[in-house]
Design an enzyme around this catalytic site. Structure first.
Site, PDB file in Angstrom:
ATOM      1  CE  LYS A 200      -3.431   2.378   2.790  1.00  0.00           C
ATOM      2  NZ  LYS A 200      -4.304   2.355   3.961  1.00  0.00           N
ATOM      3  CD  GLU A 206       9.167  -6.051   7.087  1.00  0.00           C
ATOM      4  OE1 GLU A 206       8.984  -4.911   6.590  1.00  0.00           O
ATOM      5  OE2 GLU A 206       8.855  -6.336   8.263  1.00  0.00           O
ATOM      6  CD  GLU A 346      -1.822  -4.138  11.511  1.00  0.00           C
ATOM      7  OE1 GLU A 346      -0.677  -4.617  11.573  1.00  0.00           O
ATOM      8  OE2 GLU A 346      -2.349  -3.827  10.431  1.00  0.00           O
TER       9      GLU A 346
HETATM   10  O1  F6P Z   1       2.410  -4.037   9.905  1.00  0.00           O
HETATM   11  C1  F6P Z   1       1.922  -2.800   9.616  1.00  0.00           C
HETATM   12  C2  F6P Z   1       1.385  -2.643   8.234  1.00  0.00           C
HETATM   13  O2  F6P Z   1       1.232  -1.296   7.983  1.00  0.00           O
HETATM   14  C3  F6P Z   1       0.058  -3.370   8.008  1.00  0.00           C
HETATM   15  O3  F6P Z   1      -1.024  -2.669   8.473  1.00  0.00           O
HETATM   16  C4  F6P Z   1       0.087  -3.549   6.540  1.00  0.00           C
HETATM   17  O4  F6P Z   1      -0.861  -4.471   6.119  1.00  0.00           O
HETATM   18  C5  F6P Z   1       1.522  -3.979   6.335  1.00  0.00           C
HETATM   19  O5  F6P Z   1       2.249  -3.203   7.248  1.00  0.00           O
HETATM   20  C6  F6P Z   1       2.069  -3.836   4.942  1.00  0.00           C
HETATM   21  O6  F6P Z   1       2.080  -2.514   4.508  1.00  0.00           O
HETATM   22  P1  F6P Z   1       2.253  -2.129   2.997  1.00  0.00           P
HETATM   23  O7  F6P Z   1       1.124  -2.735   2.225  1.00  0.00           O
HETATM   24  O8  F6P Z   1       2.207  -0.628   2.964  1.00  0.00           O
HETATM   25  O9  F6P Z   1       3.574  -2.662   2.515  1.00  0.00           O
END
Ligand code: F6P
Length: 520
Positions: A200, A206, A346
């Site tokens: 997102k 990661e 969460e």
């Molecule tokens: O662990 C926190 C978080 O923001 C989650 O809410 C989310 O689903 C995940 O990290 C991955 O985030 P992104 O889709 O922005 O990589």
């Protein structure tokens, strides 16, 4: 319309529930069943393909009536309407909460219907082999690179709908653990593999690390120009996608009004659409929408997410139950609990209320579980004879998909037998010794669904989404933010610097310093 912010413990209903709890806490469900022949009828709900048996709970008619009073005092109906009307109920991030808009085919926002069209075209091209890799071969493998909401939902659904899948093999790469990255890549051919990077924010350490590693791996066997045939991305951060070298044709948008853990209905579900085809993906969305309508329209006493939420609040806040177990009697749902853990914990793992004040009552439950019958041979001992109260959801399907009648009969027999054993125990029977005694009186909900289809799965997931929201409303917390994940992310920058430079002088904590020192 304002999103209400009422301390539940200050309501009349709460005081009445406390008094009621004192009256009923030592009563036994076994006696409820013996005394009340209408109990099963009174505490069962039927909706679409769902039959929900709530009768094996420590509730009476009075309990439900007081819990319903609580919904009035915390203005639950207004809160639900506020969410569905697009109010910025995620106040700490100043955002609307619109995951239900993604599946409302009667009034899809334009950007959503355009994205669904693009997903349909893309997944169909990949499935039928018209989308070719850089050497002209059709795609055989898809790897979803993402974590949290950008991984758990699609992974869980692809597994749950495995029966409906096509020729494509879909893998999921989430952990920054390099061994996981290498294992996921093992045996893959760059010529026939497509990577979907899902983030997102497109800032998640990661996912970006994994995507870069995969890109380098890919470029060992392919020219730079091949990237456009093998990498697509899903994100709100279109700029960062472009910087990664992914073209706009290969980019699928997301919106800040969709929370990560509620995003499988968006282009985050692209791997689902590839794995089982767009039509099944759309069925999943339609099933969720039907649950949305039920949630919005059904009176609370007939409303499955509301009733499950109220019963859960009853155990959490009055009986002091710390955890809830979820046991699907369906091996396809073996990733459901991990998915729900993010959704529920969460969302509701909060200790500051919607007025900004520290909370002095219990909020989010700990959710755990695994599939039955396997769980019976693992942790059920503790639910039956341990010292903790663990309300458990049993989820089962009337029909199996392959039609193996003998297996299905045994599966369901076990499911129902467990709920009965938990309820009845050895109550009223003489047993040889205390070790063989079962107190019973252990609460369960049974969700019996006709068949595991994309549609019923959509409804089931949406049910838990709404359940957690109702609980958040009652606990007066903001369910749609997740500030609690930030501190660890921030500190990881410092620990990474210390590890890579072998200099721990900027690490404040002696224990962390020592641990990093041990790496040398
Ligand atoms: O662990 C926190 C978080 O923001 C989650 O809410 C989310 O689903 C995940 O990290 C991955 O985030 P992104 O889709 O922005 O990589």
């Amino acid at each position: 319309m304002a999103f209400p912010s009422i301390n539940p413990t200050q309501t009349n209903a709460w005081s009445n529930l406390l008094a009621h709890f004192q009256e009923v806490k030592d009563l036994k469900m076994q006696d409820f069943f013996a005394e009340d022949h209408n109990r099963v009828k009174d505490f069962s709900l039927e909706w679409n393909d769902f039959f929900v048996d709530l009768s094996k709970n420590r509730i009476t008619g009075e309990t439900i009536s007081l819990l319903l009073d609580l919904t009035k005092e915390v203005r639950l109906k207004e809160a639900i309407d506020a969410q569905f009307s697009g109010e910025h109920i995620n106040q700490t991030e100043n955002r609307a909460v619109g995951h239900t808009l993604l599946r409302n085919f009667n009034s899809l926002p334009l950007e959503v219907s355009e994205t669904l069209q693009k997903m349909k075209q893309f997944s169909e091209a990949v499935i039928n082999g018209n989308w070719k890799g850089f050497t002209g071969k059709p795609i055989t493998h898809i790897v979803n690179i993402g974590i949290g909401g950008s991984d758990l939902g699609p992974d869980m659904v692809c597994e749950a709908l495995r029966y409906y899948k096509n020729r494509l093999e879909v893998r999921f790469m989430s952990n920054v653990d390099g061994d996981h990255v290498m294992e996921t890549l093992r045996g893959l051919d760059p010529e026939t593999t497509l990577f979907i990077i899902v983030s997102k924010t497109f800032t998640t350490q990661e996912t970006l690390t994994n995507a870069q590693t995969v890109r380098s791996w890919f470029l060992k066997g392919a020219p730079e120009a091949a990237i456009s045939k093998h990498f697509v991305a899903v994100s709100t951060n279109l700029e960062a996608i472009a910087q990664f070298g992914i073209t706009s044709e290969n980019t699928f948008p997301m919106w800040d009004w969709v929370g990560g853990r509620f995003s499988l209905w968006s282009a985050v579900g692209l791997s689902i659409s590839c794995a089982v085809g767009y039509d099944h993906f759309e069925e999943l969305l339609r099933g969720a929408h039907e649950m949305d309508l039920h949630f919005q329209e059904a009176p609370f006493e007939e409303n499955i997410p509301v009733m499950l939420a109220l019963i859960s609040v009853w155990y959490n806040n009055f009986y002091g139950a710390e955890t809830e177990c979820i046991v699907p009697y369906c091996q396809y749902l073996n990733k459901l609990v991990a998915y729900l853990q993010q959704g529920i914990m969460e969302s509701n793992g909060k200790s500051v209320d919607r007025n900004g004040h520290p909370i002095n009552y219990q909020t989010g439950t700990i959710v755990w579980g695994s599939t039955g019958t396997n769980a019976q041979h693992a942790f059920f001992q503790l639910i039956h004879q341990g010292t903790k109260l663990i309300p458990t959801d049993f989820i089962a399907f009337r029909e199996s998909l392959y039609g193996e009648v003998d297996h299905q009969n045994k599966l369901l027999a076990n499911c129902f037998a467990q709920t009965e054993a938990l309820l009845q125990g050895t109550y009223g029977n003489t047993v040889e010794n205390n070790y063989k005694k079962f107190e019973g009186n252990k609460p369960t909900n049974t969700l019996l669904i006709n068949k595991l289809t994309p549609k019923s799965l959509g409804s089931l997931i949406a049910l838990y989404e709404h359940k957690l929201f109702v609980q958040g409303v009652i606990w007066n917390i903001f369910s749609y933010d997740q500030w609690g994940v930030e501190l660890g992310k921030k500190l990881a920058k410092g620990t990474l610097d210390a590890i890579t430079s072998a200099d721990t002088s900027k690490i404040n904590n002696a224990s962390t310093r020592q641990l990093i020192g041990k790496l040398r």
